[in-house]
Design a protein around this motif. Structure first.
Motif, PDB file in Angstrom:
ATOM      1  N   GLU A 306       0.833  -1.202   0.000  1.00 57.92           N
ATOM      2  CA  GLU A 306       0.000   0.000   0.000  1.00 57.92           C
ATOM      3  C   GLU A 306       0.875   1.263   0.000  1.00 57.92           C
ATOM      4  N   HIS A 307       1.921   1.264   0.820  1.00 53.45           N
ATOM      5  CA  HIS A 307       2.788   2.445   0.918  1.00 53.45           C
ATOM      6  C   HIS A 307       3.732   2.573  -0.271  1.00 53.45           C
ATOM      7  N   LYS A 309       2.793   1.841  -3.283  1.00 56.42           N
ATOM      8  CA  LYS A 309       1.909   2.429  -4.282  1.00 56.42           C
ATOM      9  C   LYS A 309       1.832   3.942  -4.100  1.00 56.42           C
ATOM     10  N   GLN A 310       1.769   4.385  -2.851  1.00 54.21           N
ATOM     11  CA  GLN A 310       1.675   5.821  -2.567  1.00 54.21           C
ATOM     12  C   GLN A 310       2.969   6.555  -2.895  1.00 54.21           C
ATOM     13  N   ASN A 311       4.096   5.928  -2.637  1.00 55.21           N
ATOM     14  CA  ASN A 311       5.375   6.628  -2.763  1.00 55.21           C
ATOM     15  C   ASN A 311       6.084   6.401  -4.099  1.00 55.21           C
ATOM     16  N   GLN A 313       4.235   5.064  -6.941  1.00 55.25           N
ATOM     17  CA  GLN A 313       3.217   4.937  -7.984  1.00 55.25           C
ATOM     18  C   GLN A 313       3.312   3.592  -8.696  1.00 55.25           C
TER      19      GLN A 313
END
Length: 416
Positions: A306-307, A309-311, A313
């Motif tokens: 999840e993280h 994906k956030q950092n 992409q």
């Protein structure tokens, strides 16, 4: 030829960073200037044959100019081998010296004087000081240090478990110095230990990675070598006692019993815990073990994905192959991190250089593990995790298909 005087002369000129006047050399050799001139004339051809030119400048002094490093170092090794009556070869390259120093410190409980190391390693004080600085940095990885005591010398200080981990690393990659330090007689036990370990894990349907098997054999050899240091602690950490619930502890007990019978020794309980930790940290998990992956590990991976994906992409949430491989990898890795079991990664530099993005992602995953679990993730562990992400990135690239793009301007003219 006076071999002893020649060797001492060669040492003096090799260790001098600046030209030396004949008076200085004569004083150290305790010879007359005329004898020195005759010696240098006699030895000049020997120097040339072995990669060294003797430079002499009036009013300045004598110095060596090394024109062939390989010939020069081979010559030094031959000289030292002759000096030590063929017992063993002292290392001459910096990396070899650093490994030799670490092994020397690990192999003794006594203090070692720096003067003795200078003479033994054939180096100057400044060279040895630089080597010891690197030695300290490498020992720090294992939570060890070198203690200096005036008039006594230096020795390694730290917990026995950490010393064992360091010994495992520096004796696993065997070279020509190991048999001297480890003791040849104890090396003869290696095959016996391998057989006892193999029989024990086979009987209990347990598998180890190849390197894990070899490391555990080495750990047991070190354990036997250091029997005089074994003690039964009155207080054993609760984290160790919790190991008794693991299947690996039962296997460790069976293995310890066989070793005790074979070598006529008695292992303190803490040593059985150490063997358990090795089994936990280096077991080989197969695809059919997927169902055994804990919910804790699954939740941690989902949180990491999840993280990422956030950092970055990058969405790995649908990459089941990556999830499965990392799950299997994380199980023994978390045990290694929990109990401070060290692991080596001989490919770490290559991984960092050839997989920049994957390594960055793995570093980020390591920071999340530290944040949640409070475990320090070494660069070697990060490197292995990076390999999984490198494969996942390759799969992402394979899915991206090239597309034909047409750009039409306002006048309905096709530009591309």
């Amino acid at each position: 030829m006076n071999d002893k005087r020649f060797l001492k002369l060669f040492k003096i000129l090799s260790n001098s960073g600046t030209p030396m006047k004949s008076e200085e050399i004569c004083e150290q050799l305790d010879i007359a200037p005329r004898t020195l001139r005759n010696d240098l004339k006699k030895y000049k051809s020997i120097f040339l044959e072995n990669g060294v030119t003797l430079i002499s400048k009036p009013g300045v002094g004598y110095r060596f100019d090394i024109f062939d490093q390989d010939l020069y170092f081979r010559f030094i090794q031959d000289l030292i081998k002759k000096e030590t009556n063929g017992q063993h070869i002292i290392p001459v390259y910096p990396e070899e010296r650093i490994n030799y120093l670490i092994k020397s410190f690990l192999s003794t409980y006594n203090y070692i004087k720096i003067e003795d190391l200078e003479e033994e390693l054939f180096v100057s004080r400044s060279t040895l000081t630089n080597d010891l600085k690197e030695v300290r940095e490498r020992l720090e990885y294992y939570h060890l240090d070198i203690e200096n005591k005036p008039n006594y010398g230096m020795k390694i200080v730290g917990e026995e478990f950490h010393k064992r981990a360091c010994i495992s690393k520096y004796y696993f990659y065997t070279d020509s110095y190991d048999e001297i330090i480890l003791n040849t007689e104890k090396n003869e036990n290696k095959e016996i230990i391998k057989k006892l370990l193999y029989d024990t894990i086979t009987e209990n349907d347990f598998t180890l990675t190849d390197i894990g098997f070899q490391n555990l054999v080495m750990h047991i050899m070190i354990l036997l070598m250091r029997m005089d240091k074994l003690t039964e602690d009155n207080i054993i950490e609760s984290s160790y006692k919790s190991l008794e619930d693991e299947k690996e502890f039962r296997i460790a007990c069976l293995l310890a019993e066989k070793l005790e019978n074979q070598f006529k020794v008695k292992f303190p309980k803490k040593e059985i815990y150490y063997i358990t930790i090795h089994l936990l940290g280096k077991k080989s998990m197969q695809f059919n073990d997927t169902l055994l992956i804990s919910k804790e590990t699954q939740d941690l991976l989902n949180y990491i994905f999840e993280h990422i994906k956030q950092n970055f992409q990058l969405d790995f949430s649908q990459d089941f192959e990556l999830f499965r491989f990392l799950s299997l990898h994380f199980q023994p890795m978390m045990n290694r991190l929990k109990y401070g079991l060290y692991i080596e990664n001989p490919l770490i530099d290559k991984i960092k250089n050839e997989n920049h993005l994957a390594f960055e992602i793995a570093l980020y995953a390591g920071s999340i593990i530290k944040e949640i679990k409070k475990y320090d993730v070494s660069v070697n562990e990060v490197g292995y995790v990076a390999l999984h992400f490198a494969l996942a990135l390759e799969r992402v690239q394979e899915k991206i298909k090239s597309k034909n793009v047409i750009v039409v301007c306002a006048r309905n003219i096709t530009c591309l």
